[in-house]
Structure formats: structure tokens, C-alpha cells
Design a protein around this motif. Structure first.
Motif, PDB file in Angstrom:
ATOM      1  N   THR A 199       0.831  -1.212   0.000  1.00 45.68           N
ATOM      2  CA  THR A 199       0.000   0.000   0.000  1.00 45.68           C
ATOM      3  C   THR A 199       0.863   1.259   0.000  1.00 45.68           C
ATOM      4  OG1 THR A 199      -0.130   0.124   2.423  1.00 45.68           O
ATOM      5  CG2 THR A 199      -1.828  -1.182   1.284  1.00 45.68           C
ATOM      6  N   GLY A 200       2.136   1.103   0.349  1.00 42.21           N
ATOM      7  CA  GLY A 200       3.015   2.262   0.410  1.00 42.21           C
ATOM      8  C   GLY A 200       2.942   2.995   1.729  1.00 42.21           C
ATOM      9  N   GLU A 231     -14.780   3.541  26.466  1.00 44.76           N
ATOM     10  CA  GLU A 231     -15.329   2.444  27.271  1.00 44.76           C
ATOM     11  C   GLU A 231     -15.730   1.263  26.408  1.00 44.76           C
ATOM     12  OE1 GLU A 231     -18.857   1.667  30.586  1.00 44.76           O
ATOM     13  OE2 GLU A 231     -18.457   3.689  29.843  1.00 44.76           O
ATOM     14  N   ARG A 232     -16.294   1.525  25.249  1.00 43.84           N
ATOM     15  CA  ARG A 232     -16.710   0.464  24.329  1.00 43.84           C
ATOM     16  C   ARG A 232     -15.910   0.620  23.025  1.00 43.84           C
ATOM     17  NH1 ARG A 232     -21.482  -1.944  26.023  1.00 43.84           N
ATOM     18  NH2 ARG A 232     -22.558  -0.836  27.707  1.00 43.84           N
ATOM     19  N   PRO A 233     -14.737   0.014  22.948  1.00 38.68           N
ATOM     20  CA  PRO A 233     -13.892   0.185  21.756  1.00 38.68           C
ATOM     21  C   PRO A 233     -14.593  -0.288  20.489  1.00 38.68           C
ATOM     22  CG  PRO A 233     -12.668  -0.840  23.558  1.00 38.68           C
ATOM     23  CD  PRO A 233     -14.109  -0.848  23.951  1.00 38.68           C
ATOM     24  N   GLN A 234     -14.474   0.515  19.450  1.00 38.82           N
ATOM     25  CA  GLN A 234     -15.034   0.151  18.148  1.00 38.82           C
ATOM     26  C   GLN A 234     -13.985   0.409  17.069  1.00 38.82           C
ATOM     27  OE1 GLN A 234     -18.595   2.472  17.751  1.00 38.82           O
ATOM     28  NE2 GLN A 234     -19.845   1.019  18.914  1.00 38.82           N
ATOM     29  N   SER A 235     -14.171  -0.277  15.954  1.00 34.56           N
ATOM     30  CA  SER A 235     -13.227  -0.073  14.859  1.00 34.56           C
ATOM     31  C   SER A 235     -13.350   1.340  14.323  1.00 34.56           C
ATOM     32  CB  SER A 235     -13.475  -1.079  13.744  1.00 34.56           C
ATOM     33  OG  SER A 235     -14.791  -0.945  13.242  1.00 34.56           O
ATOM     34  N   LEU A 236     -12.232   1.824  13.776  1.00 37.74           N
ATOM     35  CA  LEU A 236     -12.157   3.189  13.295  1.00 37.74           C
ATOM     36  C   LEU A 236     -11.705   3.165  11.842  1.00 37.74           C
ATOM     37  CD1 LEU A 236     -12.241   6.202  14.270  1.00 37.74           C
ATOM     38  CD2 LEU A 236      -9.775   5.981  14.698  1.00 37.74           C
ATOM     39  N   ILE A 237     -12.335   3.969  11.006  1.00 38.25           N
ATOM     40  CA  ILE A 237     -11.945   4.092   9.597  1.00 38.25           C
ATOM     41  C   ILE A 237     -11.021   5.290   9.460  1.00 38.25           C
ATOM     42  CG2 ILE A 237     -12.724   4.336   7.219  1.00 38.25           C
ATOM     43  CD1 ILE A 237     -13.596   1.756   8.545  1.00 38.25           C
ATOM     44  N   VAL A 238      -9.799   5.019   8.997  1.00 37.79           N
ATOM     45  CA  VAL A 238      -8.840   6.086   8.759  1.00 37.79           C
ATOM     46  C   VAL A 238      -8.280   5.896   7.362  1.00 37.79           C
ATOM     47  CG1 VAL A 238      -8.205   6.415  11.182  1.00 37.79           C
ATOM     48  CG2 VAL A 238      -7.001   4.711   9.809  1.00 37.79           C
ATOM     49  N   GLY A 239      -7.638   6.920   6.823  1.00 39.84           N
ATOM     50  CA  GLY A 239      -7.143   6.745   5.465  1.00 39.84           C
ATOM     51  C   GLY A 239      -6.343   7.901   4.945  1.00 39.84           C
ATOM     52  N   ARG A 240      -6.038   7.751   3.642  1.00 38.94           N
ATOM     53  CA  ARG A 240      -5.365   8.789   2.889  1.00 38.94           C
ATOM     54  C   ARG A 240      -6.268   9.132   1.720  1.00 38.94           C
ATOM     55  NH1 ARG A 240       0.026   5.431   1.682  1.00 38.94           N
ATOM     56  NH2 ARG A 240      -1.564   4.247   0.573  1.00 38.94           N
ATOM     57  N   SER A 241      -5.774   9.989   0.860  1.00 33.67           N
ATOM     58  CA  SER A 241      -6.606  10.404  -0.280  1.00 33.67           C
ATOM     59  C   SER A 241      -6.913   9.240  -1.210  1.00 33.67           C
ATOM     60  CB  SER A 241      -5.902  11.519  -1.060  1.00 33.67           C
ATOM     61  OG  SER A 241      -4.634  11.060  -1.528  1.00 33.67           O
ATOM     62  N   LEU A 270       0.937   9.576   8.802  1.00 36.23           N
ATOM     63  CA  LEU A 270      -0.207  10.443   9.087  1.00 36.23           C
ATOM     64  C   LEU A 270      -1.423   9.939   8.339  1.00 36.23           C
ATOM     65  CD1 LEU A 270       1.546  13.927   8.780  1.00 36.23           C
ATOM     66  CD2 LEU A 270       1.039  12.648  10.884  1.00 36.23           C
ATOM     67  N   LEU A 271      -2.562   9.827   9.053  1.00 36.01           N
ATOM     68  CA  LEU A 271      -3.815   9.383   8.457  1.00 36.01           C
ATOM     69  C   LEU A 271      -4.939  10.269   8.945  1.00 36.01           C
ATOM     70  CD1 LEU A 271      -3.417   5.515   8.923  1.00 36.01           C
ATOM     71  CD2 LEU A 271      -3.175   6.788   6.799  1.00 36.01           C
ATOM     72  N   SER A 272      -6.007  10.311   8.145  1.00 31.81           N
ATOM     73  CA  SER A 272      -7.158  11.151   8.474  1.00 31.81           C
ATOM     74  C   SER A 272      -8.385  10.292   8.675  1.00 31.81           C
ATOM     75  CB  SER A 272      -7.442  12.148   7.336  1.00 31.81           C
ATOM     76  OG  SER A 272      -6.315  12.940   7.080  1.00 31.81           O
ATOM     77  N   PRO A 273      -9.346  10.754   9.514  1.00 26.69           N
ATOM     78  CA  PRO A 273     -10.639  10.074   9.605  1.00 26.69           C
ATOM     79  C   PRO A 273     -11.466  10.427   8.377  1.00 26.69           C
ATOM     80  CG  PRO A 273     -10.659  12.034  10.938  1.00 26.69           C
ATOM     81  CD  PRO A 273      -9.275  11.926  10.392  1.00 26.69           C
ATOM     82  N   PRO A 274     -12.539   9.690   8.089  1.00 27.40           N
ATOM     83  CA  PRO A 274     -13.371  10.022   6.918  1.00 27.40           C
ATOM     84  C   PRO A 274     -13.843  11.468   6.922  1.00 27.40           C
ATOM     85  CG  PRO A 274     -14.009   7.911   7.844  1.00 27.40           C
ATOM     86  CD  PRO A 274     -13.026   8.510   8.795  1.00 27.40           C
ATOM     87  N   ASP A 275     -14.189  11.976   8.079  1.00 28.89           N
ATOM     88  CA  ASP A 275     -14.585  13.371   8.212  1.00 28.89           C
ATOM     89  C   ASP A 275     -13.372  14.128   8.732  1.00 28.89           C
ATOM     90  OD1 ASP A 275     -15.612  15.829   8.689  1.00 28.89           O
ATOM     91  OD2 ASP A 275     -17.204  15.170  10.054  1.00 28.89           O
ATOM     92  N   GLU A 276     -12.696  14.873   7.860  1.00 29.12           N
ATOM     93  CA  GLU A 276     -11.455  15.527   8.236  1.00 29.12           C
ATOM     94  C   GLU A 276     -11.657  16.579   9.317  1.00 29.12           C
ATOM     95  OE1 GLU A 276      -9.104  16.922   5.080  1.00 29.12           O
ATOM     96  OE2 GLU A 276      -9.014  14.985   4.040  1.00 29.12           O
ATOM     97  N   GLY A 320      -8.500  16.556  12.001  1.00 27.51           N
ATOM     98  CA  GLY A 320      -7.993  16.077  10.724  1.00 27.51           C
ATOM     99  C   GLY A 320      -6.812  15.134  10.857  1.00 27.51           C
ATOM    100  N   GLU A 321      -5.835  15.286   9.978  1.00 25.60           N
ATOM    101  CA  GLU A 321      -4.725  14.350   9.837  1.00 25.60           C
ATOM    102  C   GLU A 321      -3.891  14.235  11.115  1.00 25.60           C
ATOM    103  OE1 GLU A 321      -1.296  15.174   7.101  1.00 25.60           O
ATOM    104  OE2 GLU A 321      -2.429  13.774   5.839  1.00 25.60           O
ATOM    105  N   LYS A 322      -3.693  12.964  11.574  1.00 32.12           N
ATOM    106  CA  LYS A 322      -2.926  12.701  12.790  1.00 32.12           C
ATOM    107  C   LYS A 322      -2.035  11.475  12.580  1.00 32.12           C
ATOM    108  CE  LYS A 322      -5.027  15.734  15.565  1.00 32.12           C
ATOM    109  NZ  LYS A 322      -4.315  16.805  16.295  1.00 32.12           N
ATOM    110  N   PRO A 323      -0.973  11.324  13.400  1.00 29.81           N
ATOM    111  CA  PRO A 323      -0.143  10.111  13.300  1.00 29.81           C
ATOM    112  C   PRO A 323      -0.950   8.862  13.627  1.00 29.81           C
ATOM    113  CG  PRO A 323       0.950  11.812  14.603  1.00 29.81           C
ATOM    114  CD  PRO A 323      -0.458  12.279  14.394  1.00 29.81           C
ATOM    115  N   LEU A 324      -0.550   7.757  13.080  1.00 29.26           N
ATOM    116  CA  LEU A 324      -1.239   6.491  13.332  1.00 29.26           C
ATOM    117  C   LEU A 324      -1.258   6.159  14.822  1.00 29.26           C
ATOM    118  CD1 LEU A 324      -2.625   3.942  12.320  1.00 29.26           C
ATOM    119  CD2 LEU A 324      -0.378   2.981  11.808  1.00 29.26           C
ATOM    120  N   SER A 325      -0.194   6.529  15.556  1.00 30.26           N
ATOM    121  CA  SER A 325      -0.150   6.277  17.001  1.00 30.26           C
ATOM    122  C   SER A 325      -1.310   6.981  17.714  1.00 30.26           C
ATOM    123  CB  SER A 325       1.187   6.748  17.573  1.00 30.26           C
ATOM    124  OG  SER A 325       1.440   8.104  17.214  1.00 30.26           O
ATOM    125  N   HIS A 326      -1.696   8.150  17.212  1.00 27.58           N
ATOM    126  CA  HIS A 326      -2.832   8.876  17.792  1.00 27.58           C
ATOM    127  C   HIS A 326      -4.111   8.076  17.643  1.00 27.58           C
ATOM    128  CE1 HIS A 326      -5.660  12.198  18.565  1.00 27.58           C
ATOM    129  NE2 HIS A 326      -6.303  11.782  17.473  1.00 27.58           N
TER     130      HIS A 326
END
Length: 589
Positions: free
Chosen positions: A116-117, A153-163, A127-133, A138-144
Motif C-alpha cells: 500500500t506504500g 469504554e466500548r472500543p469500536q473499529s475506526l476508519i482512517v485513510g489517505r486520499s 499520518l492518516l485522516s478520519p473520513p470526516d477531516e 484532521g490528519e494525525k499520526p497512526l499512534s494517535h
């Protein structure tokens, strides 16, 4: 420290560090030679009523320790292989997966994720962004995002990405519920599927033409028919015609249904792969012998070429027809040679059969010759493969026209100072003859060592040889990498075939070379510390129609570059030594 204590320590140290194998083999060989000479390791105590030879007792104790050490080593190898096997399996998948630590750094990632590069292996997480910047700045390190998805309290999956791509980030709790290891703070997943592999299966199942496949492939990339038609250079109407035929053949009635089928095909889960040169040239072939066994053989060269059968060394072939067929084909076409390498019992995909003589392989060879439609063939071999080559020439005198031997081993020859030679000479010329039970245990140990790190083995060999030519050849990264790969494939069905043939070689040939009637040419390097040139010279004196050529500046492995003119001479071409040599391809990792 007594001799037996020192050997015991070496056995256990070598089980933990395979780089100590040459020293262990040398020490074991010394011990075997001492026992064979009837010398005691320690003087017997006159007060001791035990009359057992201390040397023999040391040998017996050493066997016990060696078995324990092998168990330790084998467990370590199993763990290493499980890790490499797991990574290999993960890397076949088209879905990218990466297990991350708290800092967003990869614990393990597969090939699709690396493709994926996304720079996961860098010091700074990408650095990745959530679907709603607008969300969370907006854009934050993956560690964030790793911290964020776990800090609720209730962990859920998160969608992050690039352009250009989106990823799913699974928090620790959700990932663990799915079966991922709990040490992973999060799991990053790239959900792209490989529709091309699904297309291969669809085309094979429904008989799609090449043009129809090209349209579907373009449709996958472009997303609409007009763009797909333009991509393959046809009009929109022609594109519609091709697509209609695809619908008729596959039973789908819409582009959406067709693309969905490609995504849902089981093969879509795997990464795309290009057809290898080995497949294009159909190098690997299987023959069913009369007794029902399978014999694998490699074949390459113009179909009308003069046939030459190649017998590789016992530890694996460095005439790499599988890895570089295109490069080998160039030389074979120049000389008009059809090169065939029969795989001996238990090697590669050839079924194992217990042999009591090197001559026992000749009937299989004759069946192969008949199957390929040859009346007569020439033979070529190198190193320890020379025994079975000459045994075949002995058994099939009407079939074999000529034999070329490179760096042959001759069991009759005994080197005056075997300690200065390579570990494989220690194994074959001394240990295997004096202590076959230990030899059977050592071979798997050594093979696993080479497979795990062939480059390290090459470096160890080069430290012991005085041949600058061998060093130059063996330290080439391509040779180290491909030698390990070939040995892995060669022994995939087990090591029994390799061990048994080694033992047959070391016991001495059960045929007289003086009865071989065809011409034999021997080429040897003076600086050969695996099969000393004096052995090849002695062999030439036992053969009635032999010539011996000594290369002053060559070692044991000169055939890796010299094979083209050797094969040509075997086929009867009038070429001089060195007429045409092989340039080792540069490895592309």
C-alpha cells in the motif's frame, strides 16, 4: 576441560548457534579418526576394573548428548519455521494486515499491507485522516488513532485513510475477540481485494477469450464500459459486444454482478502474481514410471537440441533452471542444446525408493530417455553428483555418448590432510564412513541451517577457502538467496533421499570406472577444498578414455559460470573451455 566435556559443550553451543557447525563437524571428525586409529582419549586407570575403551564410551555418551542437542535445535528451527511460514502465508493474501504496538509501529505486517506504500516501518508513524477531516482536527499520526480507538469504554473499529485508500483500525479488544494476539494494541486492515486472481479463475472456468479477459480487466480498473473499451483500444460498441459475450458465458447479467463475482471468488483473497518464467518455459515436468513412481525432471532448450542430462550435486543444484530459465535459454539456444535434469529419488517431487547402489538410478534414467524420444544422450555432473553420472554411463553404455565432470569427488582418493578441507569433505570422507548414525543426524541439522541463512553458510565457506574465484561467486547475493530456495524445494518431501545417496557415495562406488567405455572430460580447480583436484586427477587415471584439465585459479564452484561451454562440449560442440560463460543475474528483492 577434558576432550569429552569440550565436545559436549560444542554440541550444545552449535544447537543454539548454527555458525559453529563447521567447528563441531571438525571436532567430531577428529574424534571419529582417533577412535578409528585405536587411540585412547585418556589413559585408563589401572585401579579401574572397567575394561571398556574410554574412547568408545566418549563416543556413546556423545551420541546421547547430540540427540538431546538436536531436539533443542529442532524445536528452535520449528519455531523459526512457524514464524517464517506464518509470514509467508500472510503475504499471499490480498488483504493487507498489520499488527501494531502502542506507538503505531508494526509488530508484523504482510506483503499486501507493505504494497500500500504506507510507511509503517519508519521511525515516525504515518499520518492518516478520519473520513470526516473535521473530526478531531484532521490528519494525525497512526499512534494517535491507536490510542484513540482504545481509549473509550466500548472500543469500536475506526476508519482512517489517505486520499487514495482507506483502512480499518481494530482496537485491541475487538482484535483479540477475532483471534488476533492480545499483545497487538491494534490491527490495521486494508480491505482491497484482488479481482485479477478472481478473473483468472473466471476465465478458466468459462473459457473467456484473451480479448474478453482484457475487457473485464480494464472494466475492473476503469469502473465503466466506455473507459474500459478505450483502454483496450476498441470502440464502445465493440466493448459492448465483448461484454455481452462475457455475460452469456458466465451467466451474469450486469456489470455490478460480474465485478461482485470477481470480488467474491476465493482466489480474490490472494495477491496477484505474474506468470513466472519457469511456468512460461514449462521447465518442471513429471513422468510416471512403469512401477507407478513419479519422477520429476527439469527441461529447457530448443526442442530439436542435442540432449544433455545434468546430474546435480547432492546438496542442491546451482544450475538454476527454475529461477532463471530465460537467461539459461539464451545460452542453450546458441549451442543448440536440450538440457534435462532428472531429480533423483526423494528429491524435489520425485518419489523416494530405497537404492542399494548408485547404479540403481539408471533404469529410471533410461525410462526418461525413452519418454523424451532420445536415442542417445550426453551426461554432465558436478561435485558429488559425479558418482551417479558415471554409474549411469556404466549401466547404459549404448545410450551415453560422452560425460563431462566438473569438480568430481572420487571416494578412492584420501586427502593427506583432510583437516584443511571444507566441512562437506569431513562429513563425506571421514564421518559418514566411520559413524553413519551420526551422519544421518547431522545432515538435517546442516540443511536446516543453510535454508535458514544460506548467505551465512556461503560466508563460512569463503572463510575457509583460498579460492578467490569461489569467494567472488558465492558471495554474490543471488547465489546465496537461490541456493537456500532450491535446497528448501529440494528437501520439501524430506531428507531421506539426500541422506541415502550421500551414504552410497561415501561407501565407495560398486562399479569399476575402468569399464566405462565413452569419453570422459574432467575439469577441476586447483584451489578446490571440497573435492580436491588430486581426486579428479586420480579418477582420470582409472577411466580408459578420460582427459583431465586443471584450472590454476579456480575452486570448487567454477561450474556456476562455466556451465555453458561445458554443456556445449558434452553435446559434441567444438568449443574451447571458456568459450562462453554465464553472467549471474542480479537479484531483485
Amino acid at each position: 576441560m577434558s576432550t569429552d566435556d569440550r565436545l559436549t559443550h560444542m554440541v550444545y553451543e552449535a544447537s543454539l548457534d548454527n555458525t559453529l557447525l563447521p567447528e563441531l563437524i571438525l571436532a567430531l571428525t577428529e574424534q571419529v579418526q582417533i577412535a578409528a586409529d585405536g587411540r585412547l582419549l585418556e589413559a585408563p586407570d589401572p585401579q579401574d576394573g572397567n575394561s571398556k575403551n574410554p574412547s568408545q564410551q566418549t563416543m556413546n555418551d556423545l551420541v546421547v548428548h547430540f540427540r538431546r542437542a538436536l531436539e533443542i535445535s529442532e524445536k528452535m528451527v520449528v519455531l523459526q519455521e512457524k514464524s517464517s511460514d506464518l509470514e509467508a502465508v500472510l503475504s499471499t493474501l490480498s488483504v493487507g494486515v498489520a499488527l501494531l504496538d502502542e506507538e503505531g509501529m508494526p509488530i508484523i505486517s504482510n506483503r499486501a499491507m507493505r504494497d500500500t506504500g504506507l510507511a509503517l516501518d519508519q521511525t515516525t508513524p504515518p499520518l492518516l485522516s478520519p473520513p470526516d477531516e473535521a473530526l478531531d482536527g484532521g490528519e494525525k499520526p497512526l499512534s494517535h488513532w491507536v490510542a484513540k480507538t482504545n481509549a473509550v469504554e466500548r472500543p469500536q473499529s475506526l476508519i482512517v485513510g489517505r486520499s487514495d485508500e482507506q483502512f480499518t483500525l481494530l482496537p485491541r479488544v475487538e482484535a483479540a475477540r477475532m483471534g488476533f494476539p492480545a499483545k497487538a494494541a491494534a490491527v490495521l486492515v486494508s480491505s482491497a481485494v484482488n479481482k485479477n486472481e478472481g478473473l483468472h479463475a473466471l476465465a478458466a472456468t468459462h473459457g473467456l477469450s484473451l480479448r474478453e479477459q482484457a475487457l473485464v480487466r480494464a472494466l475492473v480498473r476503469a469502473g465503466d464500459l466506455r473507459s474500459a473499451a478505450e483502454e483496450i483500444g476498441v470502440s464502445y460498441e465493440s466493448g459492448r459486444t465483448y461484454l455481452k459475450r462475457v455475460f452469456e458465458k458466465t451467466g451474469h447479467n450486469s456489470q455490478a454482478a460480474l465485478l461482485n463475482a470477481l470480488s467474491q471468488n476465493p482466489l480474490a483473497a490472494f495477491r496477484a502474481r505474474e506468470t513466472s518464467d519457469e511456468e512460461k518455459y514449462q521447465v518442471r515436468q513429471l513422468l510416471t514410471l512403469r512401477d507407478g513412481r513419479k519422477l520429476e525432471y527439469f527441461i529447457l532448450g530448443p526442442e530439436e537440441g542435442k540432449p544433455v542430462l545434468l546430474f546435480d550435486a547432492l546438496s542442491g543444484s546451482s544450475i538454476d533452471l527454475i529461477g532463471w530459465p530465460r537467461q539459461y535459454m539464451e545460452h542453450l539456444q546458441v549451442y543448440g542444446v536440450r538440457l534435462v535434469m532428472p531429480c533423483r529419488p526423494g528429491i524435489y517431487r520425485s518419489d523416494f525408493k530405497q537404492h542399494s547402489s548408485l547404479r540403481d538410478f539408471a533404469p529410471d534414467v533410461e525410462e526418461l530417455i525413452e519418454h523424451l524420444g532420445f536415442d542417445q544422450v550426453a551426461l554432465m555432473s558436478f561435485s558429488f553428483g559425479s558418482g551417479v553420472a558415471l554409474a549411469t554411463a556404466k549401466e547404459l553404455p549404448d545410450r551415453v555418448t560422452k560425460v563431462i565432470l566438473s569438480s568430481p569427488s572420487f571416494p578412492v582418493y584420501k586427502h593427506e590432510n583432510w583437516r584443511e578441507l571444507d566441512q562437506f569433505y569431513h562429513l563425506s570422507a571421514v564421518l559418514a564412513r566411520r559413524w553413519p548414525a551420526m551422519f544421518r543426524q547431522l545432515i538435517p541439522f546442516i540443511v536446516h541451517s543453510i535454508i535458514q541463512n544460506a548467505a551465512a553458510y556461503m560466508e563460512r565457506y569463503c572463510k575457509r577457502t583460498n579460492s578467490e574465484d569461489d569467494k567472488r561467486i558465492l558471495l554474490n547475493p543471488t547465489i546465496g538467496f537461490r541456493s537456500g530456495k532450491m535446497l528448501q524445494e529440494r528437501t520439501a518431501r524430506g531428507l531421506k533421499g539426500m541422506v541415502e545417496e550421500n551414504l552410497l557415495n561415501t561407501r565407495g562406488w560398486d562399479f569399476d570406472p575402468a569399464t566405462i567405455s565413452c569419453p570422459v572430460e574432467i575439469y577441476h580447480g586447483r584451489v578446490d577444498n571440497v573435492a580436491p583436484f588430486e581426486g579428479g586427477q586420480l579418477l582420470s587415471q582409472h577411466l580408459p578414455k578420460a582427459t583431465f584439465t586443471l584450472f590454476e585459479d579456480k575452486g570448487h564452484y567454477h561450474h556456476i559460470e562455466n556451465w555453458p561451454w561445458m554443456v556445449a562440449r558434452a553435446a559434441g560442440c567444438d568449443v574451447a573451455p571458456g568459450d562462453r560463460t554465464y553472467d549471474i543475474p542480479q537479484l531483485q528483492l
